[in-house]
Design an enzyme around this catalytic site. Sequence first.
Site, PDB file in Angstrom:
ATOM      1  N   LYS A   1      47.889  16.642  16.839  1.00 56.77           N
ATOM      2  CA  LYS A   1      47.429  17.963  16.416  1.00 56.77           C
ATOM      3  C   LYS A   1      48.629  18.748  15.902  1.00 56.77           C
ATOM      4  O   LYS A   1      49.744  18.592  16.399  1.00 56.77           O
ATOM      5  CB  LYS A   1      46.788  18.673  17.621  1.00 56.77           C
ATOM      6  CG  LYS A   1      46.062  19.973  17.309  1.00 56.77           C
ATOM      7  CD  LYS A   1      45.387  20.520  18.573  1.00 56.77           C
ATOM      8  CE  LYS A   1      44.656  21.833  18.332  1.00 56.77           C
ATOM      9  NZ  LYS A   1      43.959  22.283  19.557  1.00 56.77           N
TER      10      LYS A   1
ATOM     11  N   SER B   1      39.194  23.542  18.852  1.00 57.83           N
ATOM     12  CA  SER B   1      40.127  23.686  17.754  1.00 57.83           C
ATOM     13  C   SER B   1      40.769  22.366  17.301  1.00 57.83           C
ATOM     14  O   SER B   1      41.337  22.307  16.227  1.00 57.83           O
ATOM     15  CB  SER B   1      41.243  24.655  18.160  1.00 57.83           C
ATOM     16  OG  SER B   1      41.980  24.134  19.249  1.00 57.83           O
TER      17      SER B   1
ATOM     18  N   SER C   1      38.894  22.776  23.628  1.00 60.09           N
ATOM     19  CA  SER C   1      39.304  22.346  22.292  1.00 60.09           C
ATOM     20  C   SER C   1      39.511  20.848  22.113  1.00 60.09           C
ATOM     21  O   SER C   1      39.707  20.390  20.988  1.00 60.09           O
ATOM     22  CB  SER C   1      40.582  23.081  21.869  1.00 60.09           C
ATOM     23  OG  SER C   1      40.274  24.399  21.521  1.00 60.09           O
TER      24      SER C   1
END
Lengths: 500, 103, 496
Positions: A79, A154, A178
């Site tokens: 990420k 996210s 997330s």
Amino acid sequence: MELFALSAAEMVRGIKAKDFSASEVFASCLSRIEALEPELSALLALTAGMGREEAARIDGMIARGTDPGPLAGVPVVLKDNMCLRGVPATCASRILEGWIPPYDGKVAELLAGAGAVFAGKANMDEFAMGSSTEFSAFHPTSNPWDTGRVPGGSSGGSAAAVAAGYAPLALGSDTGGSIRQPASYCGLYGLKPTYGLVSRWGLVAFASSLDQIGPFARTVEDLALLLSVIAAPDARDGTCSPRERPDYAAPLAAASLRGKRIAVVKELDAMRSSVDPEVLRVLENTLNLCREEGAEIVEVSLPVSLEFGLPCYYILAPAEASSNLARFDGVRYGLSCREDSLLDLYLTTRGAGFGAEVKRRILTGTYVLSSGYYDAYYLTAQKVRSLMKAEFRKAFGRCDLIALPTAPTPAFKKGELVDDPVRMYLADVFTLPVNLAELPALSLNGGFTGGKKPLPVGVQFIAPQWGEPELLNAAAVLERRLGKAPIAPLGAATEGGNAP
Amino acid sequence: MTISEKDVRHVADLARLRVEEKEIEPLVRHFEAILGHFATLSRAREEGRLNLDGVDPFLFSEREAPPLREDEPVRSAVRDDVLAAAPERKDSFFVVPRILEEE
Amino acid sequence: MTFRYIPVIGLEIHVQLSTATKIFCPCSTDYIGAEPNTNVCPVCLGLPGSLPVLNKRAVELGVRAGLALSCTIRNHTVFHRKNYFYPDLPKAYQISQYDLPLAEGGEIYIPGDDGRPRRIRITRLHLEEDAGKLVHSAADGRLEGAAFSFVDYNRGGVPLAEIVSEPDITSPREAREYVARIRQTVRYLGVSDGDMERGSLRVDANVSVKKTDETSGEVLYWGERTEIKNMNSLRAVERALEYEIIRQTGVLAEGGSLERETRHWNDGEGITTSMRSKEAANDYRYFPDPDIPPIVVTEELLESTRNALPELPWAKERRFAGEYGLPEADAAFMAESLPVALYFEECVKNGAAPLRAANWIRTEVFRVMNEKGLSMDSFPVKPSVLAELVALVEGGKLSTTVAREVFAHLAEGRSLKDALPAAGASPGGLSAEDVEKMVDRVLLANGDVVEEIRSGRDPKGKKIKFLTGLVMKEARGQADAAAVSGILERRLGEGR
Ligand SMILES: [Mg+2]
Ligand SMILES: [Zn+2]
């Protein structure tokens, strides 16, 4: 079968047995990425050159008979809020556009040391604030199962990347759901570890007391493999536990639910109307499988967590974020809108650098900490957090695992909730109590919705602190019944997995 | 819960965020939604469904913490990279618009 | 009605702790003279993804200082974030302590204005990180008037102990005494070098003036307080407060009102000037730093720190006066700094008479130290050697004048064995027998003078002084003049 579609464990076995090389695996993943990325936009950076070199280095080690480690030659996606030295980390924000971390985060170090090969940095909601990856400052990511829908967030880019076969493994971060919610939307395994299991050194902070890095994978074995690599003590993170970590993958062959007590949550009944029926059906079905595998289904009550977790989370996380994001001021790094006065440097840089959702949260957080409001909001929310922790502790006196939907709905359509942030916050209602209570939880794909374009639906299991082995045990048993998580049917035909 | 535009401007000031005039009103509504949601707590407390009396705010985790750091210097290697990428630099200083000494 | 204006002063002292590394990262604290932004890392630059880890030594030093100031040490202490934007603060928050400081409720005694010891209460001692440094112009003036300021984070993250007093101080002189006492204490403890010029001890003063009725003592009006910054010496503290109290009193006496503000001491002009009005814009939004778990101060650490506390200056002073019979001023001087106290006691242990040793240290040792710019630790005359020299003087074997000469040679790095002849003294000095023999020789050679004295023709004792001078000359000053004239008187009496 093409190499990209293999599981990480299969890749490692094949590379070590010299059935194929790490370079071949990387090339296969790269061509998969190049084929699908125009459609998915899951990445913010592709580390092709770095990955090729690393893969070649791994191949060299294999040729010399040196063990490159448990992730030998496995492509991994990070990420974009994780620091990898020399590769931009933007957190999907304009304010960090072009920022190149001069140091490696702990997970990057651990992955490199285990022989993993970095394939790229994944798109996300700006600073991990969001549940759809639509709040990326650069572009939204599409759900590989239905490109008109969001991949969740996210960590939506990480989830989409694994679901599309870019790489068998990815790391996400989970502050309020997330990892688990995008895992649910993309049909993957996603695990949010116990707070303090994985070092946050090099993870750009959103809400420090809630953030935790965790793995995405398409098989339980892979999930455990990646978790075993990243779960390590770290003297540079004062919140990272010094306790010893087990090898999470070792006991999975003998996984069993016999005699385990799995709890359903009483309060879910009253919430049925706001949960998609398909989600409830999949949960029901999964619990039936557990029962068939010898688990006892019991009931626990989590009234505080389910009613007040959400409002508390949306006080506490913004409060911490408002402070964590104050350092982006245009003085040392990142975007800097030069002005004649210091105040204007701050105002313009931050005004131009942050997106609308990040601004909303910074302002909310600033408000609840400001003079006169601290007790009413921040401190009260912390008290509720105490109650939630106690409530979970009590519940775990009566069960080994708690089962809940991961999210109230399957993946929603792009644009559907962008203009209604508070409604989007509801997507986290089942996941964020886990962060507030510092517990580990895993989302697995329990099934698909019906219809022409079936969408994956996740089921969430929650364990007591340090209960990751318990979660992986349950997931391994269910994987035998439900099959591995499939690669989304995109592009060239894919085999393996268990597509609907 | 009533939030005023002044409140929003004040926190924007504290947070050093330039907020455009047209953003103020939506922010007021957002604040009201979030804080209004939080107000369910007060209602629950009034109704006796939520008792926070004597509850310790859960400020820190009860996990075992790693030992404190020993006082041994380590030189970091990031300095050159950071300075090279600084938005504005003079020699090895970061540069900001002039601040009066007695400001 | 006549009025009296009484100053109320509280001080906040920031003391830089003498650790090798910063409080939350392993960067060196050695920033003086270092090239800008060299002692920096992801943590003290506030890079995204970096995390603070507390320096154990900083806690130990804080506990030591807290105990020496008679504070209660918290067994659980917490770090908060103090949020505000400023370029010298790379995270836009300072990690400090708020409602759960490391140490609280202490006290220290200073010589009060009435000559009696005065108790100043210590509100708290807490740990925090220092900010970086802003440079507004270069030393060569090139940047004078430039449109920029320059930021150096070398000092950012250096550990500080902030020591806050209650507003118990009632005069600029007391404030100065208090600061001197704190500085002396942290130096004794080895907690800080306490150097005000170099900024390792920084004083902020909160001062207000209350208007009282001269006769009843009733407080009629309490003026708003101001905070004074930038006092870089003890003298500056005293002068700034003197100025500020006169200024505030003047305003109140003219019926004006004071505003709560921060004022800057301008040492050159001897005035304070307004920097900014306080509290208006400041809202620090303190909250517990989630990156730093609460610090547990164990009973073991407390116990071992308490046991390892050195004898503190005030205790030493009392002991020097009692045990060695030093006058108050000498006792204070000998106890002023730990190296001097150690030097003094080492002298005494090696046989020097305490009073004479103290005298020598105050005068000769300090004179040479100042002349040569030496410190006590590097002083070339070891205390055992000074003790020998002092014993020679005490035993009448060396006159003070010659001893000073000998001392000068010792200070050049010579041994006592070489220094004595170099100063024209015989090693080991003169025995009583030697002196008797010299007196004999002088009496023999000056029969006429002896005769005059014996016949009573020396009413003013001039002639006996003349003979004493001759003996002293022969003894090259190594005899004690009083002793010589004593011997002369006895011998002149014998023949009568
Ligand atoms: Mg302070
Ligand atoms: Zn540092």
